[in-house]
Design a protein around this motif. Structure first.
Motif, PDB file in Angstrom:
ATOM      1  N   GLY A 214      38.378  41.013  29.455  1.00 57.91           N
ATOM      2  CA  GLY A 214      38.518  40.150  30.207  1.00 57.91           C
ATOM      3  C   GLY A 214      37.973  38.814  29.475  1.00 57.91           C
TER       4      GLY A 214
ATOM      5  N   ASP B  89      40.570  48.369  35.752  1.00 54.79           N
ATOM      6  CA  ASP B  89      41.439  48.114  36.496  1.00 54.79           C
ATOM      7  C   ASP B  89      42.789  48.305  35.808  1.00 54.79           C
ATOM      8  OD1 ASP B  89      39.947  48.524  39.482  1.00 54.79           O
ATOM      9  OD2 ASP B  89      39.846  46.174  39.544  1.00 54.79           O
TER      10      ASP B  89
ATOM     11  N   ARG C 279      50.311  38.847  42.643  1.00 53.72           N
ATOM     12  CA  ARG C 279      49.175  38.129  41.484  1.00 53.72           C
ATOM     13  C   ARG C 279      50.380  38.476  39.518  1.00 53.72           C
ATOM     14  NH1 ARG C 279      43.304  40.387  41.728  1.00 53.72           N
ATOM     15  NH2 ARG C 279      43.061  39.028  40.107  1.00 53.72           N
TER      16      ARG C 279
ATOM     17  N   PHE D  53      48.112  40.531  36.555  1.00 53.37           N
ATOM     18  CA  PHE D  53      46.376  40.347  36.148  1.00 53.37           C
ATOM     19  C   PHE D  53      46.182  40.924  36.946  1.00 53.37           C
ATOM     20  CE2 PHE D  53      48.092  36.404  35.337  1.00 53.37           C
ATOM     21  CZ  PHE D  53      48.082  35.849  34.140  1.00 53.37           C
ATOM     22  N   VAL D  54      44.937  41.717  36.826  1.00 46.65           N
ATOM     23  CA  VAL D  54      44.089  42.835  37.899  1.00 46.65           C
ATOM     24  C   VAL D  54      42.280  42.353  37.775  1.00 46.65           C
ATOM     25  CG1 VAL D  54      45.251  44.576  37.220  1.00 46.65           C
ATOM     26  CG2 VAL D  54      43.612  43.684  36.130  1.00 46.65           C
ATOM     27  N   ASP D  55      41.837  42.926  38.470  1.00 44.16           N
ATOM     28  CA  ASP D  55      40.454  42.485  38.761  1.00 44.16           C
ATOM     29  C   ASP D  55      39.250  43.054  36.932  1.00 44.16           C
ATOM     30  OD1 ASP D  55      41.312  41.675  41.263  1.00 44.16           O
ATOM     31  OD2 ASP D  55      40.256  42.759  42.192  1.00 44.16           O
ATOM     32  N   SER D  56      39.319  43.747  36.718  1.00 46.97           N
ATOM     33  CA  SER D  56      38.758  44.493  35.566  1.00 46.97           C
ATOM     34  C   SER D  56      39.571  44.811  34.025  1.00 46.97           C
ATOM     35  CB  SER D  56      37.356  45.156  36.023  1.00 46.97           C
ATOM     36  OG  SER D  56      38.060  46.479  36.671  1.00 46.97           O
TER      37      SER D  56
ATOM     38  N   ALA E  76      46.909  47.094  42.174  1.00 51.06           N
ATOM     39  CA  ALA E  76      46.824  45.716  41.873  1.00 51.06           C
ATOM     40  C   ALA E  76      48.181  45.147  43.102  1.00 51.06           C
ATOM     41  CB  ALA E  76      47.409  45.353  40.423  1.00 51.06           C
TER      42      ALA E  76
ATOM     43  N   THR F 182      40.490  33.436  39.091  1.00 51.35           N
ATOM     44  CA  THR F 182      40.536  35.808  39.919  1.00 51.35           C
ATOM     45  C   THR F 182      40.562  36.498  39.057  1.00 51.35           C
ATOM     46  OG1 THR F 182      41.681  35.538  40.720  1.00 51.35           O
ATOM     47  CG2 THR F 182      39.542  34.596  42.012  1.00 51.35           C
ATOM     48  N   ALA F 183      40.600  36.654  37.923  1.00 48.68           N
ATOM     49  CA  ALA F 183      41.409  37.046  37.027  1.00 48.68           C
ATOM     50  C   ALA F 183      40.582  38.271  36.323  1.00 48.68           C
ATOM     51  CB  ALA F 183      42.460  36.971  35.856  1.00 48.68           C
ATOM     52  N   GLY F 184      40.298  39.128  35.759  1.00 51.38           N
ATOM     53  CA  GLY F 184      38.981  39.652  35.442  1.00 51.38           C
ATOM     54  C   GLY F 184      40.006  40.726  33.598  1.00 51.38           C
TER      55      GLY F 184
END
Length: 544
Positions: free
Chosen positions: A322, A298, A383, A292-295, A379, A347-349
């Motif tokens: 996302g 990413d 996560r 999992f990453v933010d966006s 990363a 929180t994962a995007g």
């Protein structure tokens, strides 16, 4: 050798082939045969036929050709471009031609191989290979077949058929006809790379037995096909160049090409694939990871890092946008058991799903390369989900398949109100340097238009599946126009309008974006050489 002769079958009464006459009966009792996974529907057709072997199929082909009735071939009907949807005439299902014919070791290539009829499901083939169980084949009276089964079971190794199309309920013949690929194509290549021999029925109702490595085009780019009656025709290979990406758009062409490759990916334009020999690969223990990453951006940054690190040898790299994660979260909220995985982090995007070789029996396991690469892209493995046991790997695979299945379900529900609706799924691929460019185009254009869509797929090959779910016919029309824009840009980038699904009926118009009128004419001349009356799979690749 560029000349080959087809072989005939003994006469068989076509009336003895299982047949359903009349569209109203077909519609009432066999509604599943009116469409495929694309959910495209067309006009009425008159016959639904179920041959059980090549002899029966030959009788069907001859009878339909004599009457001038068009023939559409169906396998498991898992195609996404309407290739198995008949515009009329007869639909011939190969689902009863679903047997494994032999397992054998090619001593020269040092490779185990399976020969199977075209209608076998990939899932059934996979099960037989993994368990080394061949119940029907074991009833054979041929001692050489039984000896090879014993030899295969005596081999201590485990084996897989490497191509990994997303839909394991697809038929083997269908995947060969479309040169299907999937996640593991990142490392192992598409179906084409694992086909060792094919049997193809021509429109004369005769069979071509084509082993790889025997028949090659002449220096002038030509094949000559003879039938058992002494008739013949010549085929000239198109002279265009193919893109530097995965590609399932148009016919394969190259200098000194193998005749096998002309039929692979041809979408049934030239003949009917009835049986296939495929190579197997020794199985290695694997570890699957969902990172999992933010966006979305990413995730693409991490893709570049994973592909660049030569210390890592990944089987595949899959992508979840996302909005794809949001759809999966909604599914989890409705029924946590459906997804079968832990809750997706709020929180994962975005996420990547990848797999690498992993031997739990080793006393020391070195993950430094993976940790360094992941952390270097911003990363952290903290996560992530990871699993290596068979049951865990199976759960991860089910998780990967949930998105396309959900999209199909949504489209099916909307067809009740708008019967003409079908799914819109991009199948474009571009060279490495344009991965970010094509993603930005997808996201910006679809968000601006207000579409409901998700992005997922084989990002390791720069191959996103952008699945748009039109709410009505107006959105479908607008979506087709936008997808044409996407296709034009992918071709400008040096890519393809179809990386794995093929062209079928839905995307026939997009082929004109990728090929010139002269190149399309070359393709058509090959089709007409094999099928002068244009009766086989009408509407596929070439619009009526």
């Amino acid at each position: 050798m560029h000349e080959i002769t087809s072989k005939p079958f003994p006469p068989f009464c076509v009336s003895d082939v299982l047949n359903v006459d009349g569209f109203e009966t077909i519609k009432e009792k066999y509604p599943g045969y009116l469409t495929d996974e694309s959910r495209l529907t067309m006009g009425p057709f008159d016959f639904l036929m179920f041959p059980e072997d090549e002899t029966q199929l030959a009788s069907v082909i001859k009878a339909m050709k004599q009457k001038g009735i068009s023939i559409t071939i169906a396998g498991a009907r898992t195609g996404l471009v309407g290739g198995g949807v008949p515009p009329g005439g007869a639909l011939v299902s190969l689902e009863r031609m679903n047997r494994i014919l032999s397992v054998y070791h090619d001593d020269i290539a040092d490779e185990w191989r399976i020969r199977a009829q075209a209608g076998i499901f990939l899932s059934d083939l996979d099960h037989c290979v993994k368990t080394k169980s061949f119940q029907e084949l074991e009833k054979s009276a041929d001692p050489s077949i039984l000896d090879q089964i014993r030899r295969f079971r005596g081999d201590p190794g485990h084996y897989i058929y490497p191509p990994d199309p997303t839909e394991m309920s697809a038929s083997l013949g269908g995947t060969v006809a479309t040169n299907a690929s999937g996640a593991r194509s990142y490392r192992y290549g598409p179906t084409r790379d694992w086909v060792r021999c094919i049997r193809v029925m021509t429109m004369d109702g005769e069979i071509l037995d084509i082993p790889r490595g025997k028949y090659f085009s002449s220096p002038a780019g030509q094949f000559t096909i003879y039938n058992s009656q002494g008739g013949y025709f010549s085929v000239h290979i198109p002279d265009y160049s193919l893109p530097r990406t995965k590609n399932a758009a148009g016919f394969y062409a190259s200098s000194h090409m193998d005749l096998v490759d002309l039929f692979i990916g041809s979408e049934g334009a030239f003949g009917i694939i009835t049986a296939v020999d495929v190579g197997l690969l020794p199985w290695e223990p694997k570890c699957s990871i969902v990172q999992f990453v933010d966006s979305d951006d990413d995730a693409l940054k991490l893709v570049h890092a994973l592909r660049s690190d030569k210390r890592l040898q990944l089987d595949f790299i899959e992508f979840y946008s996302g909005n794809a994660l949001n759809l999966l979260r909604n599914m989890q909220a409705e029924d946590a058991r459906l997804v079968g995985m832990p809750p997706i982090p709020e929180t994962a995007g975005a996420a990547l799903f990848f797999e690498l070789s992993f031997d739990p029996g080793k006393t020391t396991l070195d993950y430094r390369a993976l940790e360094e690469t992941v952390s270097g892209a911003g990363a952290t493995l903290a996560r992530s989900w990871a699993g290596y046991e068979r049951r865990e790997l199976d759960r991860f695979k089910v998780f990967r398949h949930l998105l396309p299945e959900k999209v199909t379900k949504v489209i099916s529900e909307r067809k009740r109100s708008h019967p003409g609706i079908h799914r819109l799924s991009s199948d474009l691929a571009v060279p490495d340097e344009h991965l970010k460019d094509i993603w930005d185009l997808y996201k910006d254009r679809l968000d601006a238009a207000g579409f409901e869509w998700v992005g997922f797929g084989h990002v390791g090959n720069n191959h996103f599946h952008i699945s748009t779910m039109p709410r009505d016919m107006a959105e479908l029309k607008q979506g087709m126009e936008i997808y044409a824009e996407f296709s034009k840009k992918a071709v400008e980038y040096g890519g393809t309008v179809s990386a794995e699904h093929g062209i079928g009926k839905i995307k026939a118009k997009f082929l004109k974006i990728m090929y010139s009128s002269d190149q399309l004419a070359q393709m058509l001349s090959v089709k007409q050489a094999f099928d002068p009356d244009m009766l086989l799979n009408p509407g596929n690749i070439f619009s009526n």
